[in-house]
Design an enzyme around this catalytic site. Sequence first.
Site, PDB file in Angstrom:
ATOM      1  CG  ASN A 185      35.474  32.665  19.632  1.00 18.20           C
ATOM      2  OD1 ASN A 185      34.698  31.758  19.391  1.00 18.20           O
ATOM      3  ND2 ASN A 185      36.040  32.812  20.810  1.00 18.20           N
ATOM      4  CE1 TYR A 208      37.263  41.873  18.243  1.00 21.63           C
ATOM      5  CE2 TYR A 208      35.038  41.057  18.642  1.00 21.63           C
ATOM      6  CZ  TYR A 208      36.326  41.294  19.082  1.00 21.63           C
ATOM      7  OH  TYR A 208      36.684  40.943  20.357  1.00 21.63           O
ATOM      8  CG  ASN A 233      43.839  38.770  16.185  1.00 24.71           C
ATOM      9  OD1 ASN A 233      43.946  38.519  17.382  1.00 24.71           O
ATOM     10  ND2 ASN A 233      42.889  39.549  15.704  1.00 24.71           N
ATOM     11  CD  GLU A 275      50.143  40.609  20.497  1.00 29.97           C
ATOM     12  OE1 GLU A 275      51.319  40.804  20.887  1.00 29.97           O
ATOM     13  OE2 GLU A 275      49.177  40.505  21.281  1.00 29.97           O
TER      14      GLU A 275
END
Length: 149
Positions: free
Chosen positions: A12, A24, A75, A99
């Site tokens: 996504n 986001y 990610n 990460e």
Amino acid sequence: MPDLVFLLNGPNLNLLGKRQPHIYGHETLADVERDCTALAASLGLALRCHQSNREYEILDWVHEAREEAAAIVINPAAFSHTSVAVLDALNTFDGPVIEVHISNIHKREAFRHHSFVSARADAVIAGCGTQGYQLALQRVATLVKAKRG
Ligand code: CA2
């Protein structure tokens, strides 16, 4: 030859900048990849960027990184919270793994608080927006240089 870093984005994240900007932000994935590629070059690194909505493609790129990359910035998106397979793949990679989460997963729903990938990551950046990718690259540059000596 500059050290190669893989920038991997999970499901996504191709919609970045197009939906849910309050979570986001407004930058698209293309913006992120362009800015990170420029930053990587200024840090003496080469960057290869991939995004997929399919778990097996993430696994295949981690396997490719085993042969070709000095570090991985990832990610894993929702796979962070579900995928032992992504963790297992990252555990076969020898270099630094950072990460990144754009949002602060610890401030959100409880099911986002646990990441399987964090058990392998050398560092976890969450809640810094898309700037988190750049912070990750800066850390990678430090770690890769330290390893080279
Ligand atoms: O905060 C992050 O970066 C996340 O990894 C993003 C994942 C989410 O499942 C994690 O819990 C935290 C979701 C990625 C969805 O990306 C979108 C981007 C823009 C619009 C819609 C979805």
